[in-house]
Design a protein around this motif. Structure first.
Motif, PDB file in Angstrom:
ATOM      1  N   GLU A 135      17.832 -17.500 -28.818  1.00  0.00           N
ATOM      2  CA  GLU A 135      17.090 -16.417 -28.176  1.00  0.00           C
ATOM      3  C   GLU A 135      17.357 -15.037 -28.788  1.00  0.00           C
ATOM      4  O   GLU A 135      16.841 -14.038 -28.292  1.00  0.00           O
ATOM      5  CB  GLU A 135      17.432 -16.373 -26.684  1.00  0.00           C
ATOM      6  N   VAL A 136      18.154 -14.957 -29.845  1.00  0.00           N
ATOM      7  CA  VAL A 136      18.530 -13.672 -30.428  1.00  0.00           C
ATOM      8  C   VAL A 136      17.372 -13.068 -31.209  1.00  0.00           C
ATOM      9  O   VAL A 136      16.695 -13.755 -31.975  1.00  0.00           O
ATOM     10  CB  VAL A 136      19.755 -13.824 -31.360  1.00  0.00           C
ATOM     11  N   ASP A 137      17.143 -11.785 -30.984  1.00  0.00           N
ATOM     12  CA  ASP A 137      16.167 -11.031 -31.778  1.00  0.00           C
ATOM     13  C   ASP A 137      16.914 -10.348 -32.912  1.00  0.00           C
ATOM     14  O   ASP A 137      17.881  -9.625 -32.674  1.00  0.00           O
ATOM     15  CB  ASP A 137      15.468  -9.968 -30.913  1.00  0.00           C
ATOM     16  N   PHE A 138      16.475 -10.602 -34.128  1.00  0.00           N
ATOM     17  CA  PHE A 138      17.103  -9.995 -35.308  1.00  0.00           C
ATOM     18  C   PHE A 138      16.311  -8.784 -35.743  1.00  0.00           C
ATOM     19  O   PHE A 138      15.106  -8.741 -35.545  1.00  0.00           O
ATOM     20  CB  PHE A 138      17.179 -11.021 -36.442  1.00  0.00           C
ATOM     21  N   ALA A 163      20.492  -8.189 -35.626  1.00  0.00           N
ATOM     22  CA  ALA A 163      21.429  -8.257 -34.505  1.00  0.00           C
ATOM     23  C   ALA A 163      22.838  -7.938 -34.984  1.00  0.00           C
ATOM     24  O   ALA A 163      23.232  -8.316 -36.084  1.00  0.00           O
ATOM     25  CB  ALA A 163      21.395  -9.646 -33.879  1.00  0.00           C
ATOM     26  N   ASP A 210      25.838  -8.440 -30.400  1.00  0.00           N
ATOM     27  CA  ASP A 210      24.628  -9.103 -29.888  1.00  0.00           C
ATOM     28  C   ASP A 210      24.764 -10.623 -29.995  1.00  0.00           C
ATOM     29  O   ASP A 210      24.395 -11.363 -29.079  1.00  0.00           O
ATOM     30  CB  ASP A 210      23.386  -8.667 -30.675  1.00  0.00           C
ATOM     31  N   ASN A 249      19.075 -11.832 -40.140  1.00  0.00           N
ATOM     32  CA  ASN A 249      18.444 -13.088 -39.716  1.00  0.00           C
ATOM     33  C   ASN A 249      19.520 -14.157 -39.530  1.00  0.00           C
ATOM     34  O   ASN A 249      20.694 -13.938 -39.823  1.00  0.00           O
ATOM     35  CB  ASN A 249      17.389 -13.532 -40.734  1.00  0.00           C
TER      36      ASN A 249
END
Length: 79
Positions: A16-19, A21, A25, A52
């Motif tokens: 679910e991580v948005d890069f 980051a 994070d 990424n």
């Protein structure tokens, strides 16, 4: 013993991580979705911004690696 995880566990923990980051994070995401080994492996990476998932993979130690990876988002490779 060094902190390590598997590629599948890391991918699941960071799904679910948005890069881009930061290390913080990544740790926050892993704290919610990851296991202890994955969190320890992420704690061992440099405190930089990761563009990424491939950059994270280049910095993390994996259980199935025979040799240690150089640390850093480029995995020790020059661009």
């Amino acid at each position: 013993m060094s902190a390590s995880t598997t590629r599948d566990r890391l991918k699941e923990a960071l799904n679910e991580v948005d890069f881009p980051a930061s290390k913080d994070d990544l740790l926050a995401a892993a704290d919610e979705r990851g296991d202890g080994n994955t969190i320890r492996a992420l704690r061992a990476i440099p405190p930089v911004e990761y563009a990424n998932l491939a950059e994270v993979f280049a910095s993390v130690a994996f259980d199935d690696d025979k040799s240690p990876r150089p640390h850093g988002p480029s995995g020790g490779l020059t661009r």
